[in-house]
Design a protein around this motif. Structure first.
Motif, PDB file in Angstrom:
ATOM      1  N   TYR A   6       0.834  -1.194   0.000  1.00  0.00           N
ATOM      2  CA  TYR A   6       0.000   0.000   0.000  1.00  0.00           C
ATOM      3  C   TYR A   6       0.872   1.250   0.000  1.00  0.00           C
ATOM      4  CZ  TYR A   6       1.046   0.157   5.007  1.00  0.00           C
ATOM      5  OH  TYR A   6       1.693   0.204   6.215  1.00  0.00           O
ATOM      6  N   GLN A   7       0.261   2.363  -0.351  1.00  0.00           N
ATOM      7  CA  GLN A   7       0.954   3.642  -0.339  1.00  0.00           C
ATOM      8  C   GLN A   7       0.733   4.296   1.014  1.00  0.00           C
ATOM      9  OE1 GLN A   7      -0.193   6.324  -3.453  1.00  0.00           O
ATOM     10  NE2 GLN A   7       1.765   7.353  -3.412  1.00  0.00           N
ATOM     11  N   TRP A  23       5.845   3.441  -1.180  1.00  0.00           N
ATOM     12  CA  TRP A  23       4.984   2.267  -1.085  1.00  0.00           C
ATOM     13  C   TRP A  23       5.571   1.325  -0.053  1.00  0.00           C
ATOM     14  CZ3 TRP A  23       0.453   1.105  -3.782  1.00  0.00           C
ATOM     15  CH2 TRP A  23       0.045   2.085  -4.675  1.00  0.00           C
ATOM     16  N   THR A  54      10.038  -0.394   2.498  1.00  0.00           N
ATOM     17  CA  THR A  54       9.525   0.693   1.668  1.00  0.00           C
ATOM     18  C   THR A  54      10.155   0.606   0.278  1.00  0.00           C
ATOM     19  OG1 THR A  54      11.240   2.199   2.463  1.00  0.00           O
ATOM     20  CG2 THR A  54       9.128   2.232   3.613  1.00  0.00           C
ATOM     21  N   ASP A  57       8.038   2.815  -5.701  1.00  0.00           N
ATOM     22  CA  ASP A  57       6.767   2.741  -6.417  1.00  0.00           C
ATOM     23  C   ASP A  57       6.165   1.340  -6.278  1.00  0.00           C
ATOM     24  OD1 ASP A  57       8.599   1.413  -7.956  1.00  0.00           O
ATOM     25  OD2 ASP A  57       8.290   2.591  -9.763  1.00  0.00           O
ATOM     26  N   ALA A  58       4.929   1.196  -6.712  1.00  0.00           N
ATOM     27  CA  ALA A  58       4.206  -0.074  -6.564  1.00  0.00           C
ATOM     28  C   ALA A  58       4.823  -1.201  -7.389  1.00  0.00           C
ATOM     29  CB  ALA A  58       2.742   0.117  -6.925  1.00  0.00           C
ATOM     30  N   VAL A  74      -2.521  -5.857  -3.241  1.00  0.00           N
ATOM     31  CA  VAL A  74      -2.263  -4.428  -3.405  1.00  0.00           C
ATOM     32  C   VAL A  74      -3.507  -3.669  -2.958  1.00  0.00           C
ATOM     33  CG1 VAL A  74      -1.691  -2.592  -5.017  1.00  0.00           C
ATOM     34  CG2 VAL A  74      -0.679  -4.853  -5.309  1.00  0.00           C
ATOM     35  N   THR A  77      -4.870   3.084  -3.459  1.00  0.00           N
ATOM     36  CA  THR A  77      -4.700   4.358  -2.781  1.00  0.00           C
ATOM     37  C   THR A  77      -5.992   5.169  -2.868  1.00  0.00           C
ATOM     38  OG1 THR A  77      -2.397   4.342  -3.460  1.00  0.00           O
ATOM     39  CG2 THR A  77      -3.273   6.433  -2.689  1.00  0.00           C
TER      40      THR A  77
END
Length: 92
Positions: A6-7, A23, A54, A57-58, A74, A77
């Motif tokens: 997740y973000q 992310w 972390t 990006d995804a 996932v 967001t």
């Protein structure tokens, strides 16, 4: 050992967007937390709960999970909507 990707959400006390572009890959807890009889603090023997990685990006987080065979979910967001208002609106 499933993982969530997740973000990082914006903090409620935060007006800026610092660190919200990262992310995170976190593992789902595998056992419940239970209170310690001596101290009363909640804890468990699940060490995967302490791992938090972390990524910029995804796709990088997804590539890491697929490379090591980690099942993942996932989390989308939420929309970041700003409520634009003037200070004078408080006195109408």
């Amino acid at each position: 050992m499933a993982a969530r990707i997740y973000q990082i959400p914006m903090n409620a006390m935060q007006s800026g967007t610092a660190l919200t572009d990262k992310w995170v890959l976190e593992f789902e807890p595998s056992e419940r937390r239970k209170p310690d009889p001596l101290t009363g603090w909640a804890g468990s023997g699940d060490t995967q709960r302490q791992v938090r990685m972390t990524f910029p990006d995804a796709p990088a987080a997804i590539a890491y999970a697929e490379k090591y065979g980690i099942p993942y979910v996932v989390v989308p967001t939420p929309n970041k909507g700003l409520k634009i208002q003037a200070y004078a609106d408080n006195f109408r």
